[in-house]
Design an enzyme around this catalytic site. Structure first.
Site, PDB file in Angstrom:
ATOM      1  N   GLU A   1       0.728  -1.138  -0.034  1.00 50.55           N
ATOM      2  CA  GLU A   1      -0.068  -0.086  -0.067  1.00 50.55           C
ATOM      3  C   GLU A   1       0.778   1.261   0.051  1.00 50.55           C
ATOM      4  O   GLU A   1       0.370   2.360   0.665  1.00 50.55           O
ATOM      5  CB  GLU A   1      -1.053   0.105   1.190  1.00 50.55           C
ATOM      6  CG  GLU A   1      -2.201  -1.173   1.184  1.00 50.55           C
ATOM      7  CD  GLU A   1      -2.761  -1.283  -0.156  1.00 50.55           C
ATOM      8  OE1 GLU A   1      -2.858  -0.084  -0.893  1.00 50.55           O
ATOM      9  OE2 GLU A   1      -3.310  -2.014  -0.496  1.00 50.55           O
TER      10      GLU A   1
HETATM   11  C1  LIG Z   1       2.557  -9.893   0.200  1.00 52.33           C
HETATM   12  C2  LIG Z   1       2.435  -8.808  -0.839  1.00 52.33           C
HETATM   13  C3  LIG Z   1       1.070  -8.588  -1.326  1.00 52.33           C
HETATM   14  C4  LIG Z   1       0.981  -7.640  -1.994  1.00 52.33           C
HETATM   15  N1  LIG Z   1      -0.502  -7.342  -2.600  1.00 52.33           N
HETATM   16  C5  LIG Z   1      -0.662  -6.471  -3.488  1.00 52.33           C
HETATM   17  C6  LIG Z   1      -1.912  -6.296  -3.941  1.00 52.33           C
HETATM   18  O1  LIG Z   1      -2.733  -6.907  -3.826  1.00 52.33           O
HETATM   19  N2  LIG Z   1      -1.834  -5.356  -5.155  1.00 52.33           N
HETATM   20  C7  LIG Z   1      -1.066  -4.780  -5.613  1.00 52.33           C
HETATM   21  O2  LIG Z   1      -1.192  -4.254  -6.895  1.00 52.33           O
HETATM   22  N3  LIG Z   1       0.441  -4.954  -5.197  1.00 52.33           N
HETATM   23  C8  LIG Z   1       0.341  -5.738  -4.194  1.00 52.33           C
HETATM   24  N4  LIG Z   1       1.598  -5.731  -3.776  1.00 52.33           N
HETATM   25  C9  LIG Z   1       2.922  -4.838  -4.109  1.00 52.33           C
HETATM   26  C10 LIG Z   1       3.263  -3.791  -3.382  1.00 52.33           C
HETATM   27  O3  LIG Z   1       2.180  -2.911  -2.947  1.00 52.33           O
HETATM   28  C11 LIG Z   1       4.551  -3.579  -3.796  1.00 52.33           C
HETATM   29  O4  LIG Z   1       5.360  -4.183  -3.345  1.00 52.33           O
HETATM   30  C12 LIG Z   1       4.941  -2.033  -2.872  1.00 52.33           C
HETATM   31  O5  LIG Z   1       3.940  -0.998  -3.774  1.00 52.33           O
HETATM   32  C13 LIG Z   1       6.293  -1.610  -3.383  1.00 52.33           C
HETATM   33  O6  LIG Z   1       6.528  -1.646  -4.755  1.00 52.33           O
HETATM   34  P1  LIG Z   1       7.903  -2.329  -4.937  1.00 52.33           P
HETATM   35  O7  LIG Z   1       8.020  -3.644  -4.270  1.00 52.33           O
HETATM   36  O8  LIG Z   1       8.344  -2.658  -6.379  1.00 52.33           O
HETATM   37  O9  LIG Z   1       9.196  -1.559  -4.341  1.00 52.33           O
HETATM   38  P2  LIG Z   1       9.968  -0.506  -5.372  1.00 52.33           P
HETATM   39  O10 LIG Z   1       9.149   0.428  -6.081  1.00 52.33           O
HETATM   40  O11 LIG Z   1      10.918  -1.181  -6.270  1.00 52.33           O
HETATM   41  O12 LIG Z   1      10.690   0.188  -4.028  1.00 52.33           O
HETATM   42  C14 LIG Z   1      12.024  -0.489  -3.349  1.00 52.33           C
HETATM   43  C15 LIG Z   1      12.405   0.724  -2.299  1.00 52.33           C
HETATM   44  O13 LIG Z   1      12.697   1.967  -3.135  1.00 52.33           O
HETATM   45  C16 LIG Z   1      11.841   2.885  -2.288  1.00 52.33           C
HETATM   46  N5  LIG Z   1      11.571   3.872  -3.409  1.00 52.33           N
HETATM   47  C17 LIG Z   1      10.897   3.475  -4.535  1.00 52.33           C
HETATM   48  N6  LIG Z   1      10.704   4.794  -5.184  1.00 52.33           N
HETATM   49  C18 LIG Z   1      10.986   5.669  -4.299  1.00 52.33           C
HETATM   50  C19 LIG Z   1      10.924   7.195  -4.367  1.00 52.33           C
HETATM   51  N7  LIG Z   1      10.272   7.998  -5.536  1.00 52.33           N
HETATM   52  N8  LIG Z   1      11.296   7.921  -3.277  1.00 52.33           N
HETATM   53  C20 LIG Z   1      11.914   7.394  -2.158  1.00 52.33           C
HETATM   54  N9  LIG Z   1      11.780   5.939  -2.134  1.00 52.33           N
HETATM   55  C21 LIG Z   1      11.605   5.171  -3.228  1.00 52.33           C
HETATM   56  C22 LIG Z   1      10.668   2.266  -1.653  1.00 52.33           C
HETATM   57  O14 LIG Z   1      10.282   2.784  -0.589  1.00 52.33           O
HETATM   58  C23 LIG Z   1      11.286   1.124  -1.249  1.00 52.33           C
HETATM   59  O15 LIG Z   1      11.977   1.102  -0.024  1.00 52.33           O
HETATM   60  C24 LIG Z   1       1.950  -6.691  -2.810  1.00 52.33           C
HETATM   61  C25 LIG Z   1       3.433  -7.040  -2.353  1.00 52.33           C
HETATM   62  C26 LIG Z   1       3.603  -8.054  -1.448  1.00 52.33           C
HETATM   63  C27 LIG Z   1       5.060  -8.541  -1.114  1.00 52.33           C
END
Ligand SMILES: Cc1cc2nc3c(=O)[nH]c(=O)nc-3n(C[C@H](O)[C@H](O)[C@H](O)COP(=O)(O)OP(=O)(O)OC[C@H]3O[C@@H](n4cnc5c(N)ncnc54)[C@H](O)[C@@H]3O)c2cc1C
Length: 595
Positions: free
Chosen positions: A440
């Site tokens: 989220e």
């Molecule tokens: C168990 C689980 C359930 C999930 N359920 C859903 C779901 O139901 N529907 C859905 O759509 N998604 C879902 N997700 C996805 C989840 O919402 C994402 O993992 C989350 O939004 C973060 O994206 P990412 O993992 O690609 O991390 P990334 O975007 O790659 O981020 C990696 C790191 O970089 C930081 N970062 C990235 N961009 C910036 C910025 N501009 N400024 C500062 N810091 C930054 C982040 O804070 C983080 O620490 C789920 C994930 C998991 C693991």
């Protein structure tokens, strides 16, 4: 020790602190009399404690199973528990009466959500996302879409999901590739792969309604070209019943460190039929309706796991015999004293409890603001409620999950080695809780949302209103002697928050890295200030009860925990202020190649 739903705390909050009876003239609140609330809490406590909690470890150990026919089996017992959940009418508590809901205030529903999430977070996620899907369709769906989907989602007969994430597109939704092509009959063909979709496939409901973000062919790149679609697993037939299978399937499940009972799915859309919700290219705004609700829900998950872990740790500390109290034996007939006698164990338990009790109040207080924003007759009250909801949502999500995870970690520490092994429930709470800091919108993104969007919105109106409310509260209660230290705490926290806000205005606008580097500490400073204000309100209610002759030790204990908060938790605010004011210089100084 199994989890005990904190009904006493919920009643204290709703009745004595928030004074829910004051709002009886508002729609929905009239039905939420104290008798009704008490009944709901008792029933909720039974269902969560007796049905959901015993399945928590089962779900953790078994996890979900994917089969080559693209079906997913949830852990043993989940199906039956879900049936009872629907039959008990729990999904419909806060849904609109027009769609078969009971239309109770959201703040009442929150008590159930907390209990169910503490009892079994993985289970509670299925209906949690359904409610988010319900809200997005309610906010942006056509009359036909509302009539077709909302009653089924409100009853829990169908479930909802949220399809945003793709392999190359996590935080940065502008990178989204799933595409939508008009089919010529008002529907679209949706194609693309989504990953990590919670509840994307399951065996609990007769249909699954995916809310999918996709880019209509020819739409602009980036976030301005994203639209929202309803993509049902089974296409509803003319009678609104699940009909033909749609081109959407689950291609696998993720292995993960926690919430094993929640199916985290790879979802492939292969020319699936979908219907646009709201306007073209305006999907992100609608998805934010769902996400904001989900963010509050995730903040609550952090608190709920912390509560369950704290309860387990407190029970363990009363039983585990090791060492003697520094002041002499407290259990002279036993081989050793219970570890609860040791100040360092107490410190961890008291830290946890002081944050949990005020964190819960903060969550409920904000949910009440959300209710007032919807139903109050006075436009000024509605505006203040909406402002507070917007301002506090990232704080609740980020602060309560950061602190909830710390509470789970301290609970493991209180258990010693028994916390690290898998014999007792506490390690599961820690593992399950961890995701709440990530999904989220990661907590880093919550902090950026706070300083970059929520704070400056409407010329800073929400923050100015909050600061003024704190001043007014202190001034109005100064005559109350017992409350003095709590009011001093509120005044001190408010001054630091104001200083931090001013620093951000002066240093963040021209040099955005300053805002980015300060954002997490600012979020914690605001969280701590809000919790101090909540403690003052709880203390006032407790003093009131004691003055009225109520001898229940609950109230005296409340004051003890509140004083601990002022002495041992609030001082962190000064550190957050000092850190945020150093800005980006030291954060960004190390050259990239040195990492
Ligand atoms: C168990 C689980 C359930 C999930 N359920 C859903 C779901 O139901 N529907 C859905 O759509 N998604 C879902 N997700 C996805 C989840 O919402 C994402 O993992 C989350 O939004 C973060 O994206 P990412 O993992 O690609 O991390 P990334 O975007 O790659 O981020 C990696 C790191 O970089 C930081 N970062 C990235 N961009 C910036 C910025 N501009 N400024 C500062 N810091 C930054 C982040 O804070 C983080 O620490 C789920 C994930 C998991 C693991």
């Amino acid at each position: 020790m199994t989890y005990q739903p904190p009904v006493r705390e919920h009643l204290f909050l709703l009745r004595d602190v928030l004074g829910i009876e004051k709002y009886a003239n508002l729609p929905g609140f009239a039905d939420a009399t104290l008798d009704v609330i008490e009944q709901i809490l008792d029933e909720a406590s039974k269902f969560c404690g007796e049905v959901l909690a015993p399945l928590n470890a089962v779900g953790d150990k078994q996890g979900c199973k994917w089969s080559a026919d693209h079906s997913v089996e949830t852990p043993t017992g989940f199906k039956e528990a879900y049936r009872q959940f629907v039959e008990g009418g729990w999904p419909a508590l806060a849904a609109e009466a027009d769609y078969g809901g009971q239309a109770l205030p959201r703040v009442v529903n929150l008590a159930f959500s907390e209990m169910s999430s503490s009892a079994n977070m993985a289970f509670a996620m299925y209906p949690g996302l359904t409610h988010g899907a319900y809200s997005a369709i309610l906010a942006g769906g056509s009359a036909e879409q509302k009539a077709l989907y909302l009653p089924k989602l409100a009853s829990g007969q169908w479930a909802g999901t949220m399809n945003l994430t793709e392999p190359q597109c996590g935080t940065d939704l502008g990178l989204l590739r799933t595409k939508a092509v008009p089919a010529g009959d008002g529907s679209y063909r949706i194609s693309g792969q989504k990953i990590w979709i919670s509840g994307g496939e399951q065996d609990l409901t007769e249909n699954i309604i995916h809310l999918v973000l996709a880019r209509i062919e020819g739409a602009p790149a980036g976030t301005h070209g994203i639209s929202l679609f309803i993509v049902p697993k089974f296409l509803p037939d003319a009678g609104g019943k699940p009909g033909a299978r749609n081109g959407v399937r689950c291609d696998g499940l993720e292995e993960k460190m926690g919430i094993h009972g929640s199916a985290t799915c790879v979802i492939s859309h292969d020319e699936a039929t979908g219907w646009l919700v709201g306007e073209e290219n305006r999907g992100l705004a609608l998805m934010f309706v769902m996400m904001n609700e989900a963010r509050l829900g995730v903040g609550m998950q952090g608190l709920a796991q912390g509560e369950a872990a704290y309860q387990a740790a407190a029970a363990f500390a009363k039983e585990r015999l090791q060492g003697r109290a520094l002041t002499g034996p407290k259990n002279p007939d036993g081989p050793a004293d219970p570890i609860l006698v040791h100040p360092d164990v107490r410190r961890m338990l008291m830290d946890s409890r002081a944050v949990l009790e005020a964190g819960r109040t903060f969550l409920f207080w904000t949910a009440l603001q959300g209710d007032l924003a919807r139903v109050d007759a006075d436009a000024a009250v509605r505006q203040r409620g909406a402002d507070y909801m917007a301002l506090m949502t990232p704080v609740l999500k980020g602060y309560l999950t950061d602190r909830g995870f710390k509470i789970c970690s301290d609970a493991v520490q209180v258990h010693g080695g028994a916390g690290f092994t898998e014999h007792l429930p506490v390690s599961q709470y820690l593992r399950d809780c961890r995701i709440s800091l990530i999904y989220e919108g990661t907590n880093g993104i919550q902090a950026l949302d706070l300083v970059g969007r929520k704070l400056p919105a409407n010329g800073g109106r929400a923050m100015m209103t909050f600061l003024a409310e704190l001043d007014a509260y202190v001034a109005a209660n100064r005559g109350d002697e017992g409350l003095g230290p709590f009011l001093d705490g509120v005044a001190a926290a408010k001054a630091q928050l104001q200083e931090g806000t001013l620093w951000l205005m002066q240093n963040g606008l021209t040099a955005p890295d300053n805002a980015g580097a300060a954002s997490a500490d600012y979020l914690h400073l605001l969280g701590l200030t809000a919790l101090t204000y909540m403690w003052a309100q709880m203390a006032k209610a407790a003093f009131g009860k004691i003055a009225a002759g109520d001898a229940d030790p609950f109230y005296a204990n409340k004051l003890i925990v509140g004083r601990y908060f002022l002495a041992r938790v609030l001082p962190d605010a000064a550190a957050h202020l000092a850190k945020l004011k150093t800005g980006a210089e030291t954060v960004m100084a190390l050259p990239a190649e040195a990492f």
